[in-house]
Scaffold this active site. Structure first.
Site, PDB file in Angstrom:
ATOM      1  N   GLU A  43       0.813  -1.226   0.000  1.00 12.26           N
ATOM      2  CA  GLU A  43       0.000   0.000   0.000  1.00 12.26           C
ATOM      3  C   GLU A  43       0.846   1.275   0.000  1.00 12.26           C
ATOM      4  O   GLU A  43       0.412   2.314  -0.482  1.00 12.26           O
ATOM      5  CB  GLU A  43      -0.956   0.015   1.195  1.00 12.26           C
ATOM      6  CG  GLU A  43      -2.099  -0.988   1.103  1.00 12.26           C
ATOM      7  CD  GLU A  43      -1.731  -2.358   1.665  1.00 12.26           C
ATOM      8  OE1 GLU A  43      -0.538  -2.605   1.943  1.00 12.26           O
ATOM      9  OE2 GLU A  43      -2.654  -3.181   1.831  1.00 12.26           O
ATOM     10  N   PHE A 105     -11.094  -7.295  14.210  1.00 10.36           N
ATOM     11  CA  PHE A 105     -10.070  -7.738  13.263  1.00 10.36           C
ATOM     12  C   PHE A 105      -9.774  -6.634  12.228  1.00 10.36           C
ATOM     13  O   PHE A 105     -10.676  -6.081  11.629  1.00 10.36           O
ATOM     14  CB  PHE A 105     -10.532  -9.019  12.550  1.00 10.36           C
ATOM     15  CG  PHE A 105      -9.556  -9.499  11.518  1.00 10.36           C
ATOM     16  CD1 PHE A 105      -8.274  -9.900  11.878  1.00 10.36           C
ATOM     17  CD2 PHE A 105      -9.903  -9.516  10.172  1.00 10.36           C
ATOM     18  CE1 PHE A 105      -7.365 -10.321  10.922  1.00 10.36           C
ATOM     19  CE2 PHE A 105      -8.991  -9.941   9.217  1.00 10.36           C
ATOM     20  CZ  PHE A 105      -7.719 -10.344   9.588  1.00 10.36           C
ATOM     21  N   GLN A 106      -8.503  -6.377  12.042  1.00 10.14           N
ATOM     22  CA  GLN A 106      -8.017  -5.349  11.108  1.00 10.14           C
ATOM     23  C   GLN A 106      -8.610  -3.972  11.387  1.00 10.14           C
ATOM     24  O   GLN A 106      -8.907  -3.213  10.477  1.00 10.14           O
ATOM     25  CB  GLN A 106      -8.252  -5.767   9.646  1.00 10.14           C
ATOM     26  CG  GLN A 106      -7.371  -6.961   9.234  1.00 10.14           C
ATOM     27  CD  GLN A 106      -7.279  -7.175   7.730  1.00 10.14           C
ATOM     28  OE1 GLN A 106      -8.226  -6.900   7.002  1.00 10.14           O
ATOM     29  NE2 GLN A 106      -6.132  -7.669   7.277  1.00 10.14           N
ATOM     30  N   LYS A 155     -17.269  -0.575   6.570  1.00 10.07           N
ATOM     31  CA  LYS A 155     -17.727  -1.524   5.551  1.00 10.07           C
ATOM     32  C   LYS A 155     -19.235  -1.457   5.326  1.00 10.07           C
ATOM     33  O   LYS A 155     -19.711  -1.512   4.192  1.00 10.07           O
ATOM     34  CB  LYS A 155     -17.323  -2.939   5.964  1.00 10.07           C
ATOM     35  CG  LYS A 155     -17.641  -3.972   4.898  1.00 10.07           C
ATOM     36  CD  LYS A 155     -17.047  -5.326   5.217  1.00 10.07           C
ATOM     37  CE  LYS A 155     -17.330  -6.300   4.075  1.00 10.07           C
ATOM     38  NZ  LYS A 155     -16.762  -7.628   4.345  1.00 10.07           N
ATOM     39  N   MET A 477      24.558   8.928   1.392  1.00  8.58           N
ATOM     40  CA  MET A 477      24.436  10.185   2.126  1.00  8.58           C
ATOM     41  C   MET A 477      24.743   9.970   3.607  1.00  8.58           C
ATOM     42  O   MET A 477      25.376  10.812   4.254  1.00  8.58           O
ATOM     43  CB  MET A 477      23.034  10.780   1.933  1.00  8.58           C
ATOM     44  CG  MET A 477      22.904  12.205   2.398  1.00  8.58           C
ATOM     45  SD  MET A 477      24.082  13.324   1.593  1.00  8.58           S
ATOM     46  CE  MET A 477      23.111  13.955   0.225  1.00  8.58           C
TER      47      MET A 477
END
Lengths: 570, 163
Positions: A43, A105-106, A155, A477
């Site tokens: 993502e 969940f999630q 949802k 760097m």
């Protein structure tokens, strides 16, 4: 309902990854063909792709991720966009509304987690408010000082059995949000007076000119005034990089002439720039002789670190248009003395330019490739016309220094947040927006491995990006700072166990080249750029000991205090 | 210097957390914070007292104004204003102490709002300085519990903060 709103908003591409909380939405994506969905492998990459898409087109990038880990993975990309003021709308799924707050969940409080790195965010509370919320999200993301907006949708709000009358608003008005649409006339007149009487002026223009689509106004103003101009890292391309009036980038790794001209200037006109700490060096020693005019769309950017003598809040394009009109008679009426002063100022600047601070310092008898030469070879092979994205580190600075951009939106890098792993997905977003253009990602072997999984996405969508891996086998760097400030103790800046990049990209179906000697550099680069329909990965082995110069001396240095090469300072 | 900033903010879930988050994120300090809905149900009014120099105060008001839910704000300390804070204080009040506590409370125009055989609970309103002075005037050992509301304020005269 959501997808229809996105269609009505004119969205053509969405970058995302499915999951439980967004299954209803993905089903709607499946059953339409107006919006193309690009399936990523992580993502974070979706947000950088949307970001690259937005930076190159000027239109907002759109991201779709699921709840929990999908949402948190997107955070780095949202923060990247936030720091560079990039318009983006991130739609995240959320658990069903009755489960919010139960550690289901999630579940992650996405509005809470993202709060410090968004321009605004919404948690949708009833399904019928989706169209208006989407409209508001796009309005906020794209107006004023642009930025990312998160829309978190439980949802059950996208349940297709939940029907209601759809009505997409033409426009939204919000009593608490009305960005400036023009500058204050009195302030503009004050600025004109200063611009008409100054002797050693500098124009200092930043990413606001690019994001505000005001490049043509900036060019017109700078030409009209005949003043020297410098761009920030984010502003490169806003003024043509090959133009005589352009002194190069300023700041930490800015040119000798740009930094000196800023330091000695008596009037700095800052346009769409924010006096970042990578620009000012020690704030109390910054531009000690200058009065400062600061034009920006964001009032909070003005006098945040450096006090502006003449603040102007407004959109850069509109204000510059107005200023050009007012300046024309002033310039025509310039006295001979004024013209003489400007001429002398330019002579002084040309003196600094003679330092030739970007000359590549090399031993001609050695075959090793300098990283600067790798960038120069890219410039040559693309005629300076490519879209160039970069990751973060030495290669980013070399790209900024050795690839002059003549047009805005061609140079795409994470300036504010400095996000390694940005380059490849950003290039993908650009290539999706411009399938027929040459898109180059200049990266390093450290950065590329932070989102290398996207090589798979490139295969899936046939994105013919050219990846230039400036491979110094170290986190260059970090190593440079360790050389300069930690007596060369290279703590964890060495990249051990590198993959064979050529084999790796071939396994994804791409083309790979490896360049180890100078004589191969230009021919292979030309060959790579000539392959139009394939992703090409060019792994270039470069001098691992090279540093980026000039480099401002900190702490307590001013803009004229620079390292010019190893051990050589001003 | 101490400043009092009054903010009208959309009365929506999450709006307050943005204000508080802003202070944490940008390293500004909040001394006190009060918030409640206004006569217009769609708006809440928030009063912040902060310690900040001129430049920081300017930056704080600009950053607050940038929050999408902030409708309007005013720095009350820039002009003449009225400010009040409410304090409830529970005191040991037994034996000889009882009369003494009551006398001190009367001097400060406190009201006794709850009484038991061993305690007084006193309600006091006034400026922060007045409440501080009252606390100082009491013997430390007599104070059982203190709760303060934080500062609320309005500009004097015609000046108002409305949409």
């Amino acid at each position: 309902m959501l997808i229809r709103a996105l269609q009505d908003e004119g969205v053509d591409h969405v970058f995302g990854y499915p999951g439980g909380a967004v299954l209803h939405i993905y089903d709607a994506v499946f059953r339409q063909n107006r919006i193309q969905h690009v399936l990523v492998r992580h993502e974070q990459a979706a947000t950088h792709m949307a970001d690259g898409y937005a930076r190159s087109t000027g239109r907002p990038g759109v991201v779709l991720v699921t709840s929990g880990p999908g949402a948190t993975n997107a955070i780095t990309g949202i923060a990247t966009a936030y720091m560079d003021s990039i318009p983006m709308v991130v739609i995240s799924g959320q658990v069903q509304s009755h489960l919010i707050g139960t550690d289901s969940f999630q579940e992650t409080d996405m509005v809470g987690v993202s709060r410090p790195v968004v321009k605004h965010s919404y948690l949708v509370r009833t399904a019928s408010e989706i169209p208006e919320t989407i409209k508001k999200a796009f309005h906020i993301a794209t107006s004023g000082r642009p930025g990312p907006v998160v829309v978190d949708i439980p949802k059950d709000m996208t349940d297709p059995t939940n029907l209601f009358d759809y009505n997409y608003p033409e426009k939204v008005t919000m009593r608490s949000y009305s960005p400036a649409t023009r500058g204050h006339t009195g302030q503009i007149k004050k600025a004109i007076r200063l611009l008409a009487k100054c002797e050693r002026p500098m124009i200092y223009a930043g990413g606001g000119v690019v994001q505000g689509d005001a490049s043509s106004q900036l060019i017109e103003l700078t030409r009209l005034l005949g003043f020297p101009i410098t761009n920030t890292l984010m502003g490169l391309g806003a003024f043509p990089g090959t133009d005589k009036q352009f002194l190069g980038m300023l700041g930490m790794h800015g040119t000798f002439e740009a930094n000196n001209a800023m330091h000695h200037s008596d009037l700095v006109f800052a346009i769409g720039a924010r006096f970042d700490d990578r620009i000012t060096n020690t704030v109390s020693k910054f531009c000690p002789y200058a009065e400062i005019i600061h034009l920006d769309i964001d009032p909070a950017s003005i006098s945040k670190t450096v006090k502006a003598d003449v603040p102007i809040v407004g959109p850069v394009d509109t204000v510059l248009d107005e200023m050009i009109k007012l300046l024309e008679p002033e310039v025509a009426a310039r006295s001979e003395k004024q013209q003489q002063m400007l001429k002398e100022w330019w002579e002084q600047i040309e003196g600094w330019r003679k330092q030739d601070c970007l000359a590549v310092n090399r031993d001609e008898s050695e075959d090793i490739i300098k990283p600067q030469e790798a960038v120069q070879a890219v410039y040559k092979a693309t005629n300076g016309k490519a879209y160039v994205t970069s990751d973060v580190g030495q290669h980013q600075m070399f790209a900024a220094q050795y690839y002059p951009f003549d047009a805005p939106r061609k140079w795409i890098n994470s300036g504010g947040l400095g996000t390694m792993g940005f380059g490849l997905p950003a290039a993908m977003g650009v290539q999706v927006a411009f399938p027929d253009e040459q898109v180059v990602c200049i990266t390093g072997e450290g950065s590329i491995q932070m989102n290398i999984q996207e090589l798979s996405t490139c295969s899936q969508y046939g994105l013919p990006i050219k990846i230039i891996n400036v491979n110094n086998q170290s986190l260059g760097m970090v190593k440079q700072w360790q050389d300069m400030q930690y007596e060369g103790r290279h703590s964890h800046s060495y990249m051990d166990s590198l993959p064979d990049f050529v084999k790796l990209v071939e396994s994804y179906g791409h083309v790979g080249f490896r360049i180890e000697s100078r004589d191969e550099l230009e021919p292979i680069m030309a060959e790579a750029m000539a392959i139009k329909n394939k992703l090409v990965f060019v792994d270039i082995l470069v001098d691992p000991s090279e540093h980026v110069y000039p480099m401002l001396i900190a702490p307590n240095g001013s803009l004229r205090d620079m390292w010019l090469s190893k051990g050589v300072r001003t | 210097m101490r400043r009092i900033i009054s903010v009208l903010i959309e009365n929506e879930p999450g709006a307050l957390s943005r204000v508080i988050g802003l202070f944490a994120q940008r390293n500004y300090n909040i001394e006190t914070l009060t918030v409640a809905p206004t006569e217009d149900e769609s708006l809440s009014r928030l009063t912040l007292s902060i310690l900040a120099g001129n430049e920081q105060a300017e930056q704080i008001t600009k950053q607050l104004n940038k929050l999408i839910e902030v409708v309007k704000l005013i720095d009350l300390t820039e002009g003449e204003h009225i400010e009040r804070e409410l304090m409830l204080i529970k005191l040991q009040a037994a034996g000889a102490q009882r009369a003494e506590v009551k006398r001190t409370s009367d001097i400060f125009r406190g009201q006794v709002v709850d009484v038991t055989q061993s305690t007084y609970t006193i309600q006091l309103t006034g400026t922060t300085e007045k409440l501080d002075a009252f606390l100082k005037a009491l013997p430390e050992s007599s104070v059982v519990e203190v709760v303060r509301s934080g500062v609320s304020g309005l500009a004097r005269g015609e000046k108002v903060l409305t949409v």
